[in-house]
Structures are given as C-alpha cells and as structure tokens.
Design an enzyme around this catalytic site. Structure first.
Site, PDB file in Angstrom:
ATOM      1  N   SER A  69       0.828  -1.220   0.000  1.00 61.95           N
ATOM      2  CA  SER A  69       0.000   0.000   0.000  1.00 61.95           C
ATOM      3  C   SER A  69       0.852   1.255   0.000  1.00 61.95           C
ATOM      4  CB  SER A  69      -0.862   0.067   1.259  1.00 61.95           C
ATOM      5  OG  SER A  69      -1.575  -1.110   1.445  1.00 61.95           O
ATOM      6  N   HIS A  71      -3.341   0.720  -4.268  1.00 67.62           N
ATOM      7  CA  HIS A  71      -2.627  -0.273  -5.073  1.00 67.62           C
ATOM      8  C   HIS A  71      -2.907  -0.030  -6.550  1.00 67.62           C
ATOM      9  CE1 HIS A  71      -1.389  -3.196  -1.877  1.00 67.62           C
ATOM     10  NE2 HIS A  71      -2.263  -2.469  -1.209  1.00 67.62           N
ATOM     11  N   HIS A  75      -4.897  -9.254  -1.616  1.00 67.87           N
ATOM     12  CA  HIS A  75      -4.938  -9.773  -0.248  1.00 67.87           C
ATOM     13  C   HIS A  75      -5.997 -10.861  -0.100  1.00 67.87           C
ATOM     14  CE1 HIS A  75      -3.543  -5.585  -0.202  1.00 67.87           C
ATOM     15  NE2 HIS A  75      -2.801  -5.912   0.831  1.00 67.87           N
ATOM     16  N   TYR A 101      -8.179 -10.924   2.207  1.00 69.75           N
ATOM     17  CA  TYR A 101      -9.459 -10.301   2.582  1.00 69.75           C
ATOM     18  C   TYR A 101     -10.258  -9.791   1.390  1.00 69.75           C
ATOM     19  CZ  TYR A 101      -7.000  -5.771   2.271  1.00 69.75           C
ATOM     20  OH  TYR A 101      -6.275  -4.703   1.840  1.00 69.75           O
ATOM     21  N   GLU A 102      -9.627  -9.700   0.231  1.00 62.85           N
ATOM     22  CA  GLU A 102     -10.364  -9.269  -0.965  1.00 62.85           C
ATOM     23  C   GLU A 102     -11.205 -10.411  -1.527  1.00 62.85           C
ATOM     24  OE1 GLU A 102      -7.984  -6.530  -3.707  1.00 62.85           O
ATOM     25  OE2 GLU A 102      -6.432  -7.238  -2.345  1.00 62.85           O
ATOM     26  N   ALA A 161       2.718  -2.387   4.462  1.00 63.30           N
ATOM     27  CA  ALA A 161       2.375  -1.454   5.533  1.00 63.30           C
ATOM     28  C   ALA A 161       2.008  -2.322   6.728  1.00 63.30           C
ATOM     29  CB  ALA A 161       1.175  -0.627   5.121  1.00 63.30           C
ATOM     30  N   MET A 173      -1.718  -7.714   7.024  1.00 59.24           N
ATOM     31  CA  MET A 173      -2.670  -8.617   6.378  1.00 59.24           C
ATOM     32  C   MET A 173      -2.131  -9.162   5.055  1.00 59.24           C
ATOM     33  SD  MET A 173      -6.034  -6.218   6.898  1.00 59.24           S
ATOM     34  CE  MET A 173      -6.318  -5.316   8.439  1.00 59.24           C
ATOM     35  N   SER A 174      -0.813  -9.201   4.916  1.00 50.84           N
ATOM     36  CA  SER A 174      -0.250  -9.646   3.629  1.00 50.84           C
ATOM     37  C   SER A 174       1.068 -10.369   3.835  1.00 50.84           C
ATOM     38  CB  SER A 174      -0.024  -8.425   2.734  1.00 50.84           C
ATOM     39  OG  SER A 174       1.012  -7.606   3.257  1.00 50.84           O
ATOM     40  N   ASN A 191       1.067   2.835  11.395  1.00 50.28           N
ATOM     41  CA  ASN A 191       0.208   3.259  12.519  1.00 50.28           C
ATOM     42  C   ASN A 191       0.572   2.467  13.763  1.00 50.28           C
ATOM     43  OD1 ASN A 191      -1.231   1.092  10.666  1.00 50.28           O
ATOM     44  ND2 ASN A 191      -1.963   0.747  12.752  1.00 50.28           N
ATOM     45  N   HIS A 246      -7.850   3.798   7.737  1.00 50.03           N
ATOM     46  CA  HIS A 246      -7.029   3.409   6.586  1.00 50.03           C
ATOM     47  C   HIS A 246      -6.281   4.603   6.000  1.00 50.03           C
ATOM     48  CE1 HIS A 246      -5.534   0.920   3.411  1.00 50.03           C
ATOM     49  NE2 HIS A 246      -6.123   1.621   2.472  1.00 50.03           N
TER      50      HIS A 246
HETATM   51  N1  HPA Z   1      -3.187  -4.079  11.338  1.00 45.26           N
HETATM   52  C1  HPA Z   1      -3.226  -4.889  10.262  1.00 45.26           C
HETATM   53  N2  HPA Z   1      -2.794  -4.537   9.068  1.00 45.26           N
HETATM   54  C2  HPA Z   1      -2.270  -3.314   8.937  1.00 45.26           C
HETATM   55  C3  HPA Z   1      -2.188  -2.429  10.003  1.00 45.26           C
HETATM   56  C4  HPA Z   1      -2.669  -2.829  11.277  1.00 45.26           C
HETATM   57  O1  HPA Z   1      -2.636  -2.083  12.283  1.00 45.26           O
HETATM   58  N3  HPA Z   1      -1.619  -1.284   9.533  1.00 45.26           N
HETATM   59  C5  HPA Z   1      -1.352  -1.500   8.223  1.00 45.26           C
HETATM   60  N4  HPA Z   1      -1.757  -2.737   7.844  1.00 45.26           N
END
Ligand code: HPA
Length: 302
Positions: free
Chosen positions: A53, A84, A106, A108-109, A136, A234-235, A258, A270
């Site tokens: 990302s 993306h 991902h 989750y998609e 990320a 998540m990747s 974050n 996000h």
């Molecule tokens: N959690 C999961 N996936 C992420 C996060 C997070 O805090 N930040 C960026 N991708």
C-alpha cells in the site's frame, strides 16, 4: 434412478469445478501467463519486488521499463484495495533486472491463497531467484512509531490457512518446505548495512499476519505482543511461504503506518496508513536501491 443419475452428474460437475480450481495453477496456464509477459519484454528479471500500500513510487524509479497492467496478464489477480495501482513493471534498477508488482492482492479481498500467490509462482517460473516484499504494518512493539521502517526477520502465520495446502507440485518445491530461514540471513544483514549507509534507521522485527479486513482488537494485539510479534499486517506471509517453497531468497521490509490497536487511545483509519506510507516511500526506495546495488556487486549470490 433419476435421483441417482442426478447425483452422479453433480459429482462429475463438482469434480470438474474442483479440478478447474486446482488447474488455475496448472502448467498450461502458467505457460500462457509467461508467454504474455515475455511478448512485452526481452528482459529476464533476476529479482522480484512486491510493493505494498502506498509504496508504488519505487516502481517509478525503474529504468528502461515496460509497465503491464494486471488486466493484460492472463490469470493475474486484479487489485481492489485503495492505494494499489495494479501494474507489473519490468526494467532495471541499480543495474539489476527487476520485475516489480505495483500493488498486490490480499486474502481479505476474497481471493484464494492460490490466486494471491500466483504472481510469485510466475516469478519463480521466470527464473527469479530473489524476492523483496514490502508492506504497511501496524506497530505492535511499543518502541515502534509510524514512519519507521523494519526489516522482517521472521513471521507468525495467523491467517488460519496456508498457501501450500492442496496437491503439491513437486516441480515447484517439496511437500514440507523448511521455514527456518524464510527471511534470508545474509539479506537481513545487507539490508541493515544499507540502512546505516543511507542514514535510514531500520528496525528488525517479527511480523504477524491476520486475514483482516477488520483491524485487530486491542486484545489481539496484546496476544500478538505476548507471542513475540513486533509488526502486524494482512499480507506478505503467503507470498513469502510460496517463494520459500520455490527456493527463492527472501528479503522483506515493513513500513510502520500506525500504532497497532490499543497502543494509543485512538481508532485506526485506513487513510493514516496511506499517508504514513507516502511519507516513508522515499526511504523505502533508498533502501531497496541500496540493497540491489549491493547484491548486484555479488551477482553470484542471487
Ligand atoms: N493491522 C493490520 N494490518 C495493517 C495495520 C494494522 O494495524 N496497519 C497497516 N496494515
């Protein structure tokens, strides 16, 4: 009798559907994808790069490049996530021939693990021996702050599945691949020294992958920390497992976008992930370029 015939038809259809599903990765389809890519470039990349990302900027630095939109590559999964781009950029970076995925898909998609890791299979088939994965990630380690870059030294697969489940293609790799050095030890050292030379402070941590798309709860983050994780995302884990299966050497870098849930008394958005990545993109590019420069000098090692 009719019921019996129907049942047999149903079984036949189910078998065909299943075989078609597995067939997604069959040699014929892989060959079609390879042929489509090879029609667009005569370059034979040695290093594959997956950009997470907001990190698409690295692809802009690629020279003599051809950019192929994912829609134009047969069976290549299309990105739906914000941030993306969805292009495969093939060219040279620091004199090294590279194939750069500007955007990834991902779990989750709604893609299957086979679909998510299909590009890595293609990389392997192209003769690529090294993979650089970026992402990320949330900072689980309490000393990490947004904007930090961290070299991944190991992972915890908490996605609830594994991309190697199913029939093993022995041509690609062994049934039970070793994961002791999933992240190449020498590459970790190279990355750390590049950080020092480039004046980019790099941390070294363990990445835990959840399926998403909901962010984790504070309790899940406390659990992750107790398990030894420094970063959460998540990747990456599916791609790294498949790259190891194919015998590739892997380097992976997270950008802390974050504080993970519960670290600060605030909600996760996000947009802050996207913003933090944009700020870190320059350092990430410098690290990747430095890394390629170093491994190019020792061409035999990749
Ligand atoms: N959690 C999961 N996936 C992420 C996060 C997070 O805090 N930040 C960026 N991708």
């Amino acid at each position: 009798m009719t019921v019996f015939t129907h049942a047999q038809d149903l079984i036949k259809t189910l078998r065909e559907v299943t075989e078609e599903g597995i067939g997604m990765l069959n040699a014929e389809k892989t060959a079609e994808t390879l042929a489509a890519i090879n029609r667009r470039t005569t370059l034979r990349p040695r290093v594959g790069i997956i950009l997470g990302s907001g990190l698409g900027g690295v692809a802009e630095a690629v020279e003599n490049s051809v950019a192929i939109p994912y829609e134009e590559i047969p069976y290549w999964p299309r990105t739906t996530a914000i941030g993306h781009a969805g292009r495969l950029v093939i060219g040279t970076l620091e004199g090294v021939s590279v194939a750069v995925m500007q955007g990834r898909v991902h779990f989750y998609e709604g893609y299957t693990m086979d679909e998510i890791t299909f590009p890595v299979r293609i990389f392997g088939e192209m003769g690529i021996g090294s993979l650089i994965a970026t992402n990320a990630a949330g900072g689980v380690n309490l000393t990490y702050s947004p904007g930090d870059l961290a070299v991944i030294k190991d992972h915890i697969n908490f996605m609830g599945t594994n991309p190697l489940i199913g029939t093993n293609n022995n041509k690609w790799g062994p049934r039970f691949p070793d994961m002791t050095y999933a992240y190449d030890q020498e590459y970790i050292q190279v990355l750390m020294s590049v950080g020092e030379e480039e004046g980019v402070s790099l941390r070294k941590g363990v990445y835990i992958a959840f399926s998403g798309p909901s962010y984790e709860t504070p309790a899940e983050i406390r659990m992750s920390r107790a398990l030894g994780a420094d970063l959460v995302g998540m990747s990456t884990v599916p791609e790294v497992i498949v790259a190891n299966h194919m015998g590739m050497r892997v380097a992976a870098i997270s950008c802390v976008s974050n504080y993970a849930a519960g670290v600060r008394e605030q909600k996760l958005h996000h947009q802050e992930v996207i913003d933090a990545m944009a700020e870190a993109a320059e350092s990430m590019t410098a690290v990747i370029r430095g890394f390629l420069r170093k491994i190019a000098r020792d061409a035999g090692s990749y």
